[in-house]
Enzyme design. Sequence first.
Site, mmCIF file in Angstrom:
data_model
loop_
_atom_site.group_PDB
_atom_site.id
_atom_site.type_symbol
_atom_site.label_atom_id
_atom_site.label_comp_id
_atom_site.label_asym_id
_atom_site.label_seq_id
_atom_site.Cartn_x
_atom_site.Cartn_y
_atom_site.Cartn_z
ATOM 1 N N GLN A 103 0.827 -1.211 0.000
ATOM 2 C CA GLN A 103 0.000 0.000 0.000
ATOM 3 C C GLN A 103 0.861 1.261 0.000
ATOM 4 O O GLN A 103 0.620 2.183 -0.779
ATOM 5 C CB GLN A 103 -0.929 0.001 1.228
ATOM 6 C CG GLN A 103 -1.982 1.096 1.166
ATOM 7 C CD GLN A 103 -2.665 1.343 2.509
ATOM 8 O OE1 GLN A 103 -2.242 0.847 3.551
ATOM 9 N NE2 GLN A 103 -3.718 2.127 2.488
ATOM 10 N N TYR B 121 2.445 -7.379 16.180
ATOM 11 C CA TYR B 121 2.884 -6.294 15.304
ATOM 12 C C TYR B 121 3.442 -5.132 16.140
ATOM 13 O O TYR B 121 4.540 -4.630 15.870
ATOM 14 C CB TYR B 121 1.677 -5.841 14.487
ATOM 15 C CG TYR B 121 1.882 -4.668 13.574
ATOM 16 C CD1 TYR B 121 2.674 -4.768 12.435
ATOM 17 C CD2 TYR B 121 1.240 -3.452 13.819
ATOM 18 C CE1 TYR B 121 2.823 -3.696 11.579
ATOM 19 C CE2 TYR B 121 1.388 -2.378 12.963
ATOM 20 C CZ TYR B 121 2.177 -2.500 11.844
ATOM 21 O OH TYR B 121 2.332 -1.435 11.000
HETATM 22 N N1 NAD Z 1 -0.659 0.938 5.892
HETATM 23 C C1 NAD Z 1 -0.738 1.413 7.107
HETATM 24 O O1 NAD Z 1 -1.809 1.880 7.528
HETATM 25 C C2 NAD Z 1 0.482 1.457 7.988
HETATM 26 C C3 NAD Z 1 0.400 2.103 9.231
HETATM 27 C C4 NAD Z 1 1.507 2.124 10.058
HETATM 28 C C5 NAD Z 1 2.711 1.556 9.631
HETATM 29 N N2 NAD Z 1 2.769 0.931 8.428
HETATM 30 C C6 NAD Z 1 4.054 0.317 8.054
HETATM 31 O O2 NAD Z 1 4.469 0.713 6.768
HETATM 32 C C7 NAD Z 1 5.173 -0.363 6.113
HETATM 33 C C8 NAD Z 1 4.495 -0.668 4.779
HETATM 34 O O3 NAD Z 1 3.127 -0.951 5.026
HETATM 35 P P1 NAD Z 1 2.093 -1.258 3.854
HETATM 36 O O4 NAD Z 1 0.773 -0.821 4.348
HETATM 37 O O5 NAD Z 1 2.607 -0.762 2.570
HETATM 38 O O6 NAD Z 1 2.123 -2.859 3.897
HETATM 39 P P2 NAD Z 1 1.599 -3.877 2.781
HETATM 40 O O7 NAD Z 1 1.247 -5.144 3.472
HETATM 41 O O8 NAD Z 1 0.615 -3.231 1.887
HETATM 42 O O9 NAD Z 1 2.936 -4.104 1.927
HETATM 43 C C9 NAD Z 1 4.026 -4.845 2.405
HETATM 44 C C10 NAD Z 1 4.778 -5.390 1.210
HETATM 45 O O10 NAD Z 1 5.871 -6.170 1.701
HETATM 46 C C11 NAD Z 1 6.010 -7.287 0.850
HETATM 47 N N3 NAD Z 1 6.747 -8.361 1.535
HETATM 48 C C12 NAD Z 1 6.278 -9.286 2.410
HETATM 49 N N4 NAD Z 1 7.272 -10.085 2.800
HETATM 50 C C13 NAD Z 1 8.393 -9.670 2.153
HETATM 51 C C14 NAD Z 1 9.730 -10.100 2.153
HETATM 52 N N5 NAD Z 1 10.158 -11.156 2.870
HETATM 53 N N6 NAD Z 1 10.613 -9.426 1.384
HETATM 54 C C15 NAD Z 1 10.216 -8.376 0.624
HETATM 55 N N7 NAD Z 1 8.951 -7.917 0.589
HETATM 56 C C16 NAD Z 1 8.054 -8.567 1.347
HETATM 57 C C17 NAD Z 1 4.587 -7.682 0.496
HETATM 58 O O11 NAD Z 1 4.557 -8.481 -0.685
HETATM 59 C C18 NAD Z 1 3.931 -6.318 0.325
HETATM 60 O O12 NAD Z 1 3.983 -5.895 -1.013
HETATM 61 C C19 NAD Z 1 5.153 -1.528 7.111
HETATM 62 O O13 NAD Z 1 6.322 -1.503 7.877
HETATM 63 C C20 NAD Z 1 3.969 -1.194 7.988
HETATM 64 O O14 NAD Z 1 4.121 -1.773 9.255
HETATM 65 C C21 NAD Z 1 1.685 0.865 7.603
#
Ligand code: NAD
Length: 315
Positions: A13, A143
């Site tokens: 995302q 998490y």
């Molecule tokens: N979206 C939110 O609301 C939110 C809020 C707070 C923090 N975050 C943090 O931001 C970061 C990104 O979040 P997001 O929402 O884009 O997550 P997401 O789940 O949409 O994307 C994560 C991506 O990581 C990839 N992935 C999984 N395992 C992997 C691996 N071993 N090697 C490489 N890639 C791998 C997945 O295929 C996916 O495309 C994360 O650290 C998340 O904790 C997100």
Amino acid sequence: MQQSILILGACGQIGTELTLALRERYGNENVIASDIREGSDSLMNSGPFEILDATSYDAVEEIVMLYEVSEVYLMAAMLSATAEKFPERAWNLNMNSLFNVLNLAKENKIEKIFWPSSIAVFGKNTPKENTPQHTLMEPSTVYGISKQTGERWCAYYYSKYGVDVRSVRYPGLISWKTQPGGGTTDYAVEIYLQALEEGTYNCFLKEDTALPMMFMDDAIRAAIELMESEGEKLSIRSSYNLGAMSFTPGEIAWSIKNHLPEFSISYEPDFRQAIADSWPSSIDDSQARQDWGWQPEFDLEKTTAEMLKQLRTLN
Ligand SMILES: NC(=O)c1ccc[n+]([C@@H]2O[C@H](COP(=O)([O-])OP(=O)(O)OC[C@H]3O[C@@H](n4cnc5c(N)ncnc54)[C@H](O)[C@@H]3O)[C@@H](O)[C@H]2O)c1
């Protein structure tokens, strides 16, 4: 020499929009997207892409050397709701990927790291309103525990080895380009899609559950502004509180009704309610404002107008 940037977990995302924004800013060829799966056409077709497992030190090091990478944005993680179902896998992914990039920086193979933390680092004993930067943190989810631990390791690597790691505690993120990846705040994206497609939405949180939220444009800008700010100005090397807006499912439903008067919402809380109940309702981000000039642009009204407008153009 032009810096080269590597994004781990670029197809998610945040990663998808971050990659496109960084490519626009620094040039397509200088921003290498990577993930364990392929991403959207716009991401795959706009610059270099590598299939890369962020938990493999050797594999990440190889790509860092190949492209002479100087900055890494680590976006690979397992999010809050999914992590409750696979606790060990979540821990391994969230921690090992972070250690890999911290160690690459410690060995002077990269210069700068962006790693997002989350409001999940807080717990039910944390002050809920205007949660301070420094406060009691007793996360109750896998998490949240992984993010809090990650924050401590970031601060440690900075003070012990001089690693230039920068971080923000993202609230729930709202975006229209890419689907959310299994978080507790996913409802705030689903609701817009369902409002347009079905005219109704069954929410997995209660009507009055207030959570801090942010529109994706603000989230991407925050990451880039923090990474571009002068290191000496940054007083926080664990992770900065970051705020934009705070609302309940009831309030977002009303803001949608202003555009779609027929829209209706029902409530059927599931296991994610307990996760949401352990998180803050609003965030004090004065340290980020003071240190690097953080200023959000999107409130709930502006977010709703933009989400509905953009999602309509997709259909
Ligand atoms: N979206 C939110 O609301 C939110 C809020 C707070 C923090 N975050 C943090 O931001 C970061 C990104 O979040 P997001 O929402 O884009 O997550 P997401 O789940 O949409 O994307 C994560 C991506 O990581 C990839 N992935 C999984 N395992 C992997 C691996 N071993 N090697 C490489 N890639 C791998 C997945 O295929 C996916 O495309 C994360 O650290 C998340 O904790 C997100």
